[in-house]
Design a protein around this motif. Structure first.
Motif, PDB file in Angstrom:
ATOM      1  N   GLU A  48       0.818  -1.210   0.000  1.00 38.59           N
ATOM      2  CA  GLU A  48       0.000   0.000   0.000  1.00 38.59           C
ATOM      3  C   GLU A  48       0.856   1.266   0.000  1.00 38.59           C
ATOM      4  OE1 GLU A  48      -2.434  -0.405   3.440  1.00 38.59           O
ATOM      5  OE2 GLU A  48      -0.889   0.261   4.845  1.00 38.59           O
ATOM      6  N   THR A  49       2.092   1.159   0.484  1.00 38.88           N
ATOM      7  CA  THR A  49       2.968   2.335   0.521  1.00 38.88           C
ATOM      8  C   THR A  49       3.684   2.534  -0.809  1.00 38.88           C
ATOM      9  OG1 THR A  49       3.318   1.995   2.889  1.00 38.88           O
ATOM     10  CG2 THR A  49       4.875   3.434   1.749  1.00 38.88           C
ATOM     11  N   ARG A  52       1.885   4.024  -3.791  1.00 37.55           N
ATOM     12  CA  ARG A  52       1.587   5.468  -3.739  1.00 37.55           C
ATOM     13  C   ARG A  52       2.822   6.321  -4.012  1.00 37.55           C
ATOM     14  NH1 ARG A  52      -1.400   4.413   1.577  1.00 37.55           N
ATOM     15  NH2 ARG A  52      -3.594   4.159   1.004  1.00 37.55           N
ATOM     16  N   GLN A  55       3.331   8.854  -7.150  1.00 33.99           N
ATOM     17  CA  GLN A  55       2.087   8.951  -7.914  1.00 33.99           C
ATOM     18  C   GLN A  55       1.468  10.344  -7.712  1.00 33.99           C
ATOM     19  OE1 GLN A  55       1.333   6.679 -10.068  1.00 33.99           O
ATOM     20  NE2 GLN A  55       2.893   5.222  -9.375  1.00 33.99           N
ATOM     21  N   LYS A  57      -1.402  11.415  -6.783  1.00 32.62           N
ATOM     22  CA  LYS A  57      -2.143  11.607  -5.536  1.00 32.62           C
ATOM     23  C   LYS A  57      -1.416  10.971  -4.348  1.00 32.62           C
ATOM     24  CE  LYS A  57      -5.610  13.753  -7.468  1.00 32.62           C
ATOM     25  NZ  LYS A  57      -5.859  15.192  -7.184  1.00 32.62           N
ATOM     26  N   GLY A  58      -0.161  10.606  -4.570  1.00 32.06           N
ATOM     27  CA  GLY A  58       0.605   9.960  -3.517  1.00 32.06           C
ATOM     28  C   GLY A  58       1.634  10.894  -2.915  1.00 32.06           C
ATOM     29  N   THR A 520       5.760   9.875   4.204  1.00 27.38           N
ATOM     30  CA  THR A 520       4.772   8.823   4.002  1.00 27.38           C
ATOM     31  C   THR A 520       3.550   8.977   4.897  1.00 27.38           C
ATOM     32  OG1 THR A 520       5.904   7.446   5.636  1.00 27.38           O
ATOM     33  CG2 THR A 520       6.542   7.158   3.329  1.00 27.38           C
ATOM     34  N   ARG A 554      -0.031   9.085   3.657  1.00 31.37           N
ATOM     35  CA  ARG A 554      -1.271   8.385   3.971  1.00 31.37           C
ATOM     36  C   ARG A 554      -1.151   7.478   5.194  1.00 31.37           C
ATOM     37  NH1 ARG A 554      -3.524  11.713   1.799  1.00 31.37           N
ATOM     38  NH2 ARG A 554      -4.863  11.682  -0.048  1.00 31.37           N
TER      39      ARG A 554
END
Length: 770
Positions: A48-49, A52, A55, A57-58, A520, A554
């Motif tokens: 999941e990390t 992102r 990216q 939106k990451g 992160t 996130r």
């Protein structure tokens, strides 16, 4: 639970030397990246990390500053990017119990690798005067201690405020606003030690201290010269851009004392040929130049261009560009024509045939890009060297043309953005005027300390408080035997950090560790009755090519006690400057859009900042030489320069050492003890030497030696216990990893103009280790 120290710190006792590779990345790169990620984060968190990472939106990679294309791969990261994220998003934690179990003296005996592997910092910690262990403190107590020390100084100039390149635009802007509101321009940063020479040379010659090319330009170039740079280790995603350019017909010449695997052949793990095939050979030509010989090489290119133009007028030089846009051509041409071939050949270690063959490609190119990194910037004559690069580009009109220009490849994410935001010890009056108009606070005008001058000031007792916004100052700076006592002599050292490093165990009489959010992690600010957890924030960064884009973490923070860098600066500013200070620190920290509004008002190029950064991939900052062929220099034109011919002089029986990174390393962060591209496993204290030089020196491969640096003032410095590795380096040259070799570079050995430490040109002798 406290983490117990192992009885032995993993070091070089298991060091082994294998064969160097002639290719980079491929399946092994994927395997190593995934292994490190899973070890630190676990399977689910890794997936999941990493998906992102880089990216739209990451979040932006906390490693290098290489830009992303608008169209991105689902796995838009490299091996070292994955390692950087794994280090930050690790599940390992350092709690107060850890510090209770380990004294500062004990931790000081550990390696940087071991310190970094202990995990994320979770709690503000303080070392009291005379204490042996750090103890936990509240944030209010920490800010109170800093305010007490800063207010007690005889002058604001007795404080030093350092910045690492990873600080966001918003944090950097607020940080410099606080520092200048406090009353000083002592804002050294990591640029002082890496690309300051680039900025100095480019500002003088072109008027803008940044690169002029975009990612798209690489694919439009006829020829790319990659000089003094190892993209395979230091910014691996550049290899994908070079591969794309190569397949479009661009030719690539590598100029380096060491053959670098990534420039020899690239196995792109995102393509079938990179997975099961042989990959893509990148460099069409390899010039194995002697360390410090790049000025001579570009002088030779210029000399040959002038001679070719004289033989066939109107066919080689871009006379229209030269006559319209440049200044100083005649003086430069006289200097270039007067350079003798014997001194060129001696300085470069290349044959005339090699230089002339490379020149023919330069001559034939209508669109030429020169990329470089610290292989050019950390020499005494670094600034003149980069001026010579610009001279060659100006001869062909390769500025302000698609597919052509200067491309200094900066390493650390947002190191360029921090400078744009005002992290600079020599601010221009226009910037300070804009700051005063925006905040209604007088700004100091006297220039401050850069990194080297800050160390001198601490050494001499002229600086008494050291505050670091990120980074690992002790491991990044030269002359370890001077730098560490200088820091220990201060009244207070403060480190804003995500992880433990060497700088935390080299404290002043009192010391603070302030743990902060990483890239992160989710950042919420502005809690109120309607949103008790606060509103999600994002930050922005500027990449190596001047593009500004958003970064959104996130992950849940590693600890509830963590504050964002922005929040730390705002609370510190209020504690130090008092309740009546007119800057609305709390208001700005509660909503980062408000900081971006202030940036828009102060810094040109950020018009409609909040709106533009929310669209697509962000926006490019203006670059006058590239965009309009206007040059904001002292002459109003692009400046040719007539530079004195310089190259290192090495006495017989000595070698010229350059410091380098291993492949398991990013800047001062050590991810592991391997450098598989160079065949090194489970160790770092190695020195790479040409086999013929070893034979001449009477030293056998794998011998244990001390490195002893020799300086023109008669001083010497010693780094003990290095394993000799016979390696294909340029004759007369050697290489070893930093920070282990920082001790060899004296504080006063710096580049002309830029004051950057000369870590790429160290005259050494090899002595048998005791």
């Amino acid at each position: 639970m406290a983490r117990k120290a192992p009885k032995t710190d993993p070091g070089d006792e298991n060091l082994s030397v294998g064969h160097a590779k002639d290719w980079a990345a491929g399946i092994p790169g994927v395997a190593v990246a995934m292994r490190d990620a899973v070890n630190q984060m676990g399977v689910k968190r890794s997936a999941e990390t990493l998906l992102r990472l880089n990216q739209k939106k990451g979040f932006d990679c906390p490693g290098c500053a290489w830009p992303e294309a608008d169209k991105r791969h689902i796995a838009e990261f490299c091996e070292n990017g994955a390692k950087a994220v794994a280090e930050e998003a690790t599940l390992r934690r350092i709690t107060p119990e850890f510090f209770a179990s380990h004294s500062v003296a004990e931790l000081a005996e550990r390696s940087g690798y071991w310190l970094g592997q202990q995990g994320r910092l979770t709690t503000p910690m303080m070392l009291d005067d005379g204490a042996t262990h750090y103890r936990p403190v509240t944030w209010d107590e920490a800010f109170g201690v800093i305010a007490e020390e800063l207010r007690g100084l005889d002058s604001p100039d007795e404080a030093v405020f350092y910045t690492s390149g990873r600080t966001s635009n918003e944090a950097a802007f607020l940080y410099q606003a606080f520092v200048r509101s406090f009353g000083t321009n002592n804002l050294p940063d990591c640029s002082n030690m890496c690309h300051e020479s680039s900025g100095s040379a480019l500002t003088e010659t072109l008027g803008v201290g940044k690169g002029s090319v975009s990612l798209a330009d690489l694919g439009k170039a006829d020829l790319i010269l990659v000089v003094g740079q190892n993209p395979g280790t230091n910014h691996p995603r550049m290899l994908s851009a070079l591969e794309k350019a190569k397949r479009g017909g661009t030719r690539i010449t590598a100029v380096n004392p060491l053959p670098e695997a990534g420039l020899l052949r690239f196995k792109n793990p995102q393509t079938p040929s990179g997975v099961v095939g042989k990959g893509t050979p990148l460099a069409d030509r390899f010039l194995q130049i002697k360390v410090g010989g790049d000025l001579a090489l570009f002088r030779a290119f210029g000399k040959l261009m002038l001679e070719a133009e004289a033989a066939a007028p109107g066919t080689v030089l871009d006379r229209s560009f030269i006559d319209t846009y440049t200044h100083g051509f005649d003086d430069y041409a006289k200097a270039a024509r007067g350079t003798d071939w014997p001194e060129i050949l001696d300085a470069t270690g290349l044959s005339r045939a090699e230089i002339e063959a490379a020149f023919e490609e330069v001559r034939a190119s209508e669109r030429l890009i020169v990329c470089w990194a610290m292989g050019l910037t950390q020499h005494k004559h670094a600034v003149p060297t980069i001026r010579e690069v610009v001279n060659v580009l100006l001869l062909g009109g390769h500025v302000g043309r698609p597919g052509a220009g200067v491309c200094p490849v900066r390493g650390h994410s947002n190191v360029q953005g921090d400078r744009t935001m005002g992290i600079y010890e020599k601010p221009k009056d226009a910037f300070l005027d804009a700051m005063e108009a925006e905040f209604g606070v007088p700004m100091p005008r006297a220039h401050g300390f850069d990194t080297v001058d800050a160390i001198r000031a601490m050494r001499d007792g002229r600086a008494k408080v050291f505050f670091a916004m990120g980074g690992n100052f002790v491991a990044a700076t030269p002359d370890t035997d001077v730098t560490e006592p200088a820091l220990r002599s201060t009244a207070l050292t403060v480190q804003v950090s995500t992880k433990l490093n060497r700088s935390h165990v080299v404290p002043g009489r009192r010391a603070l560790i302030l743990p902060t959010l990483g890239r992160t992690e989710l950042d919420r600010q502005g809690a109120d009755a309607r949103e008790p957890e606060g509103r999600e924030q994002f930050v922005t960064v500027e990449d190596s090519m001047g593009l500004v884009h958003a970064s959104r973490g996130r992950l849940a923070p590693a600890s509830e006690a963590l504050l964002s860098e922005v929040a730390i600066v705002a609370r510190l500013a209020r504690a130090v400057l008092g309740a009546e200070h007119p800057v609305p620190w709390e208001d700005l920290a509660s909503d980062y859009d408000r900081i971006r509004d202030r940036i828009e008002h102060v810094i040109p190029g950020f018009e409609q900042f909040n709106a533009r950064v929310r669209r697509g991939s962000g926006f490019a900052l203006p670059h006058a030489p590239r965009d309009t062929r206007t040059f904001p220099t002292a002459t109003g034109k692009a400046n040719f320069t007539a530079n004195a011919f310089e190259a290192p002089v090495v006495p017989q029986g000595r070698l010229l050492l350059q410091t380098i990174r291993s492949h398991d390393q990013y800047n001062t962060t050590i991810y592991g003890l391997d450098d598989r591209y160079r065949g090194i496993h489970q160790g770092r204290r190695v020195v790479f030497v040409n086999p013929d030089d070893l034979k001449t020196l009477g030293i056998h491969d794998e011998a244990m030696v001390d490195l002893v640096s020799e300086w023109t003032d008669g001083s010497e410095r010693r780094a003990p216990g290095f394993r000799v590795v016979a390696y294909d380096t340029a004759r007369g040259c050697a290489a070893a990893y930093f920070p282990e070799t920082n001790v060899l570079v004296p504080l006063d050995s710096t580049a002309e103009v830029s004051n950057t430490p000369t870590s790429k040109a160290i005259v050494v002798r090899l002595e048998a280790a005791e």
